[in-house]
Scaffold this active site. Structure first.
Site, PDB file in Angstrom:
ATOM      1  N   GLY A  12       0.821  -1.198   0.000  1.00  0.00           N
ATOM      2  CA  GLY A  12       0.000   0.000   0.000  1.00  0.00           C
ATOM      3  C   GLY A  12       0.857   1.250   0.000  1.00  0.00           C
ATOM      4  O   GLY A  12       1.746   1.397   0.831  1.00  0.00           O
ATOM      5  N   GLU A 172     -17.467  18.594   3.208  1.00  0.00           N
ATOM      6  CA  GLU A 172     -16.712  19.191   2.114  1.00  0.00           C
ATOM      7  C   GLU A 172     -17.418  18.994   0.775  1.00  0.00           C
ATOM      8  O   GLU A 172     -17.515  19.913  -0.040  1.00  0.00           O
ATOM      9  CB  GLU A 172     -15.287  18.605   2.092  1.00  0.00           C
ATOM     10  CG  GLU A 172     -14.442  19.191   3.222  1.00  0.00           C
ATOM     11  CD  GLU A 172     -13.142  18.453   3.509  1.00  0.00           C
ATOM     12  OE1 GLU A 172     -12.422  18.874   4.424  1.00  0.00           O
ATOM     13  OE2 GLU A 172     -12.855  17.451   2.814  1.00  0.00           O
TER      14      GLU A 172
END
Lengths: 426, 426
Positions: A12, A172
């Site tokens: 990752g 947001e």
């Protein structure tokens, strides 16, 4: 690279994995970094791609390119299918098997629909660049279709945007969609009045931004209302389908629905056969390793760690970055104390010039908070070119209220968007 | 808008349609502009998106936004399915029917595989943003896979890139791929040597750039060789399949193949039942209307028009733009003479700092030609923000040899790129 150096495998390349890799760069270890994607993504700004303010390349950079200075790191575009704790190997989708002396799992999280995965088709979430361009296409197509729709009910549904989830991402998104749909495009349409479009933010809990102090939640709600967002707290979603959202008391007709309500950890705890919490995160020790395997670290959204106060650490970028650096230091033999998270504050932005910041004793909201938010985000964006480009793009869209990345790209199941081939081959 | 004004319908918002719309802006006509996409695309720079130098938003702008100043123009995101010449109506895919007094068809062209449409799956062409991101993904994925491939033959095939077609697009693609694959990424890989990758440009005719003078064709070939491109002229492609290209004398193993060999006009001549040439382009009069219908104009790549010398006009942006403006002037009653194309020269670029320019008597090649090419292209790019962004991006990549938009986005049928969901819903 000498074979005698310990082999470190990092899975990752999000904030956690990349922080670990950078800390191990050009040290006496042999590092392999595996990721399914070729790019690191600056997820905190992904909602700006979804709302057409930034382009994908502004917030993403090739992992290879970020780490090209590190001669001891090789980057593989591949996917992990199995981890063997006893033999200390990681098996990849391509069939390749990697040996490791130390393993860092930093595979992040994905959306959670709380067991109702069928909702995903109607309310996409926001984790990848593809998710962001899908949401961008949905929002822009809804406006386009409303422009040519003559039936008032259908037009109303096209001009209704529902965001589910009142955390930082939901707040947001709602603010940015309101600005995109109600202001930025207002001069471009002839038949519809974009200012009449409705943006509804639905949150099951009693207030927005539950990880912030109540006073800032109230500020955020007030600022969202100022942008024309309808805020509905204490409203769990009970049903979802094509073009509608059902809550306990009302049925909302909306063609664009965005999911920002929940995430779940990646499958790493399953691979490892490790103990996990309810959200599927692997339980880790104070040294960020799993029980019984001192050589296997789990960090970031995939790990369930607790702070000094005993509270679980939030699934945010600063936690992942500090954990990545800490795991690397442990491997290099430089960290002996338990991991301790240093909290530099909590930020969320609302629209183009407002934000809330929680620094513990100091709490900021409004324009000054937005300036701090902007500076922090541009600063942490990876790569100089992105910084420059994001700054000019923001400055431009701030000055003109325009959105530069308003492209509808990709196929869309509902429209006849493919051109018929001119003539068939004989 | 008063209903007494003549109704003008423009189909297609490429260079031709947009030039017509701009000329008709805020005049005493009622204009409807129909396009399948919400954006105008600056196609001459599309190969730069395909080769990761620019982002889609750098070279595309929403049509609505370009024309928002024109109060007499409405923009519809829709597709034409039928034109009725007698009733003077245009039927759209949504079912809507538009009446017109004047009609301008500017629907452009698409790839032509010369009747072998099955080749499209193996060698994508370059017309839309999706095409460009597909090619970008293929090139970048080939490098990624070569990095983890251990079999030398397969690695060789992954590092071989074939561009079919030696016109301006093929020459530009080959030069840009050579720079991307052989130079820009050279420091990022550990197992492969990008400089060993091969780029092969295959052209059936005797020389590259057949629309340029032979001296410039030779210059272009020399410059491409300098970038490490293998140029094979006089080499028709006889077969194409997954991972290979067959020519008369040789079989090339290559995982990445790009089609730049041919285009065919859109189906407009069929809709109109108009006379057409072999490439499917509608034959037009000197006034750019089809025979028998003075109110129907066909312009750009869709039209077969001839220049003053009797030669067919090339399918390039300047022709489309001048024809669009001319058709608009005819509609406004301002143009009475036959259409005459003003040739401002012919340009093609080879890599990051070389180009060829044909101005008739004056012929330029090399770095000075590239400066002229850059200036001309940035100038004609639509919208200030794109100009600024393209200039900073170019400057940055010129100084650093890096590519900023190296993102692999979207699904890819050959890789296991989807993550398994964490756990199934109950």
């Amino acid at each position: 690279m000498l074979a005698v150096y310990p082999k470190v495998v990092i899975v990752g390349a999000g904030f956690g994995g990349l922080a670990a890799a950078k800390r191990l760069a050009n040290r006496k270890v042999e590092v392999t970094l595996v990721d399914r994607r070729n790019h690191h993504l600056f997820q905190p700004l992904l909602y700006q791609v979804a709302t057409a303010a930034l382009s994908p390349a502004d917030i993403a950079a090739p992992i290879r390119s970020i780490l090209s200075y590190a001669r001891n790191i090789r980057v593989l575009l591949d996917e992990v299918v199995r981890v063997d704790r006893d033999r200390k190997t990681v098996t990849l989708a391509s069939g390749r098997i990697l040996d490791f002396d130390k393993l860092i799992i930093a595979t992040g999280s994905s959306h959670s629909y709380f067991g109702r995965d069928q909702w995903a088709a109607f309310a996409p979430g926001l984790k990848s660049i593809e998710d962001a361009t899908t949401i961008r296409r949905n929002v822009l197509l809804a406006l386009e279709r409303a422009e040519s729709e003559t039936d008032p009910d259908r037009r109303h549904a096209l001009l209704t945007f529902v965001v589910i989830g009142g955390g930082p991402t939901g707040v947001e998104m709602a603010g940015a969609i309101a600005e995109l749909a109600r202001r930025s495009v207002s001069k471009d349409f002839r038949n519809i009045t974009p200012a009449c479009s409705r943006v509804i933010l639905v949150e099951a809990g009693p207030r927005l931004l539950p990880s912030f102090p109540p006073a800032l939640s109230a500020k955020a709600e007030e600022m969202l209302r100022g942008l024309g967002v309808h805020v509905r707290t204490g409203t769990p979603v009970t049903g979802l389908g094509y073009g509608h959202v059902q809550t306990s008391d009302v049925w909302i007709s909306a063609k664009t629905i965005v999911w920002a309500a929940g995430v779940e950890a990646s499958a790493a705890a399953d691979w490892l056969g490790a103990e996990q919490d309810r959200a599927g995160r692997a339980l880790v020790t104070q040294g960020l390793t799993i029980k019984g395997s001192d050589d296997i670290f789990v960090i970031g959204d995939t790990a369930s760690a607790r702070g000094a106060n005993g509270q679980p650490l939030p699934a945010i970028a600063p936690v992942a970055k500090q954990q990545g650096a800490y795991a690397a230091d442990r491997i290099l033999g430089r960290a002996r104390k338990p991991f301790a998270y240093r909290d530099f504050g909590n930020l969320a932005t609302i629209g183009r010039s407002r934000a809330v910041i929680d620094w513990g004793r100091i709490q900021l909201s409004g324009f000054i908070a937005w300036l701090v938010w902007s500076a922090a985000h541009v600063w942490f964006l990876i790569g100089f070119r992105s910084r420059l480009s994001v700054m000019t793009t923001w400055l431009w869209s701030y000055l003109t209220y325009r959105r530069s990345a308003r492209l509808i790209i990709g196929t869309d199941g509902n429209s006849a968007s493919t051109i018929a081939p001119r003539r068939k081959a004989a």
